[in-house]
Design a protein around this motif. Structure first.
Motif, PDB file in Angstrom:
ATOM      1  N   GLY A  85      -4.134   1.043  12.759  1.00  0.00           N
ATOM      2  CA  GLY A  85      -3.428   1.854  11.764  1.00  0.00           C
ATOM      3  C   GLY A  85      -4.170   1.869  10.435  1.00  0.00           C
ATOM      4  N   VAL A  86      -3.565   2.533   9.467  1.00  0.00           N
ATOM      5  CA  VAL A  86      -4.201   2.683   8.145  1.00  0.00           C
ATOM      6  C   VAL A  86      -4.516   1.323   7.530  1.00  0.00           C
ATOM      7  CG1 VAL A  86      -3.885   3.621   5.818  1.00  0.00           C
ATOM      8  CG2 VAL A  86      -2.999   4.865   7.783  1.00  0.00           C
ATOM      9  N   GLY A  87      -3.613   0.373   7.717  1.00  0.00           N
ATOM     10  CA  GLY A  87      -3.803  -0.952   7.101  1.00  0.00           C
ATOM     11  C   GLY A  87      -4.937  -1.765   7.688  1.00  0.00           C
ATOM     12  N   LYS A  88      -5.394  -1.388   8.877  1.00  0.00           N
ATOM     13  CA  LYS A  88      -6.461  -2.157   9.540  1.00  0.00           C
ATOM     14  C   LYS A  88      -7.845  -1.572   9.282  1.00  0.00           C
ATOM     15  CE  LYS A  88      -4.213  -5.339  11.856  1.00  0.00           C
ATOM     16  NZ  LYS A  88      -4.477  -6.752  11.643  1.00  0.00           N
ATOM     17  N   ARG A  89      -7.892  -0.417   8.608  1.00  0.00           N
ATOM     18  CA  ARG A  89      -9.186   0.264   8.452  1.00  0.00           C
ATOM     19  C   ARG A  89      -9.879  -0.195   7.188  1.00  0.00           C
ATOM     20  NH1 ARG A  89      -6.764   6.228   9.738  1.00  0.00           N
ATOM     21  NH2 ARG A  89      -5.717   5.616  11.665  1.00  0.00           N
ATOM     22  N   ARG A  90     -11.167  -0.526   7.327  1.00  0.00           N
ATOM     23  CA  ARG A  90     -11.940  -0.964   6.157  1.00  0.00           C
ATOM     24  C   ARG A  90     -12.905   0.122   5.688  1.00  0.00           C
ATOM     25  NH1 ARG A  90     -11.778  -6.557   5.362  1.00  0.00           N
ATOM     26  NH2 ARG A  90     -12.743  -6.089   3.356  1.00  0.00           N
ATOM     27  N   GLY A  91     -13.610   0.758   6.636  1.00  0.00           N
ATOM     28  CA  GLY A  91     -14.600   1.785   6.265  1.00  0.00           C
ATOM     29  C   GLY A  91     -13.950   3.150   6.102  1.00  0.00           C
ATOM     30  N   THR A  92     -14.715   4.077   5.513  1.00  0.00           N
ATOM     31  CA  THR A  92     -14.243   5.464   5.399  1.00  0.00           C
ATOM     32  C   THR A  92     -14.219   6.078   6.793  1.00  0.00           C
ATOM     33  OG1 THR A  92     -16.481   6.301   5.132  1.00  0.00           O
ATOM     34  CG2 THR A  92     -15.285   5.733   3.115  1.00  0.00           C
ATOM     35  N   ARG A  96     -16.566   5.120  10.056  1.00  0.00           N
ATOM     36  CA  ARG A  96     -16.026   4.682  11.345  1.00  0.00           C
ATOM     37  C   ARG A  96     -16.486   5.580  12.490  1.00  0.00           C
ATOM     38  NH1 ARG A  96     -11.345   1.573  11.277  1.00  0.00           N
ATOM     39  NH2 ARG A  96     -10.251   2.907  12.746  1.00  0.00           N
ATOM     40  N   MET A  97     -16.519   6.897  12.251  1.00  0.00           N
ATOM     41  CA  MET A  97     -17.015   7.843  13.263  1.00  0.00           C
ATOM     42  C   MET A  97     -17.755   8.953  12.538  1.00  0.00           C
ATOM     43  SD  MET A  97     -16.902   8.336  16.603  1.00  0.00           S
ATOM     44  CE  MET A  97     -18.617   8.755  16.495  1.00  0.00           C
ATOM     45  N   PRO A  98     -19.082   8.800  12.368  1.00  0.00           N
ATOM     46  CA  PRO A  98     -19.839   9.751  11.548  1.00  0.00           C
ATOM     47  C   PRO A  98     -19.739  11.191  12.047  1.00  0.00           C
ATOM     48  CG  PRO A  98     -21.168   7.843  12.080  1.00  0.00           C
ATOM     49  CD  PRO A  98     -19.911   7.737  12.892  1.00  0.00           C
TER      50      PRO A  98
END
Length: 194
Positions: A85-92, A96-98
């Motif tokens: 979820g949103v809270g677990k994401r660190r990178g843009t 995360r998926m270029p």
């Protein structure tokens, strides 16, 4: 007694070093039998150490287990979409998926499809080139849209060809009719002149 034990242990430094060399491991991994300290202290060569290893007075401790079971369980859950979820994401999103990777994938898929169609003679080289440039220009989002476009284009081309063929046939018929009419009129004139 403490000092005696400390002295004994410190006197086993050499044995520990030799044992770690013989067992090919770190000094931390070497276990010396505390009941046989006297005998171990006598050993001052690698050969003696090897004998003690054989007798089981010196042992290489087993490796500590670093379990990945919990990690495997979490990765399995991640594959189902948990813990993302949103809270677990660190990178843009791009990190995360270029976008570039997605673009490259799409290009390769669509170009591969065009190549297959051209080799199967489903499209000619002119249509292939036109579609290749359209693919590069970001006209098609996926294979389905490209396929639909190809079918539509082929149908349009076929219709245009059919119409042009009909027009050509009509022109040819009109020309023949004109020719016949002229011949008839000429024949009439000749008959009237006689």
């Amino acid at each position: 007694e403490f000092f005696v034990n400390a002295f004994k242990m410190s006197s086993l430094k050499v044995q520990k070093r030799l044992a770690s060399s013989v067992l090919r491991c770190g000094k931390k991994k070497v276990w010396l039998d505390p009941n046989e300290i006297g005998e171990i202290a006598q050993a001052n060569s690698r050969q003696n150490i090897r004998k003690l290893v054989k007798d089981g007075l010196i042992i290489k401790k087993p490796n500590k287990i670093h379990s990945r079971a919990r990690m495997r369980k979490k990765l399995e859950a991640r594959r189902k979409g948990r813990h993302t979820g949103v809270g677990k994401r660190r990178g843009t999103a791009n990190a995360r998926m270029p976008v570039k990777v997605l673009w490259m994938r799409r290009m390769r898929i669509l170009r591969r499809m065009l190549k297959k169609y051209r080799e199967a003679k489903k499209i000619d080289k002119h249509l292939y080139h036109e579609l290749y440039m359209k693919v590069k220009g970001n006209t098609f989002k996926n294979k389905r849209l490209l396929m639909e476009f190809i079918h539509k284009k082929k149908a349009d081309n076929a219709r245009a060809k059919m119409l042009s063929d009909q027009a050509e046939a009509r022109r040819h018929r009109a020309k023949e009719a004109r020719k016949r009419r002229e011949e008839r009129q000429l024949a009439k004139k000749e008959a009237a002149a006689k």
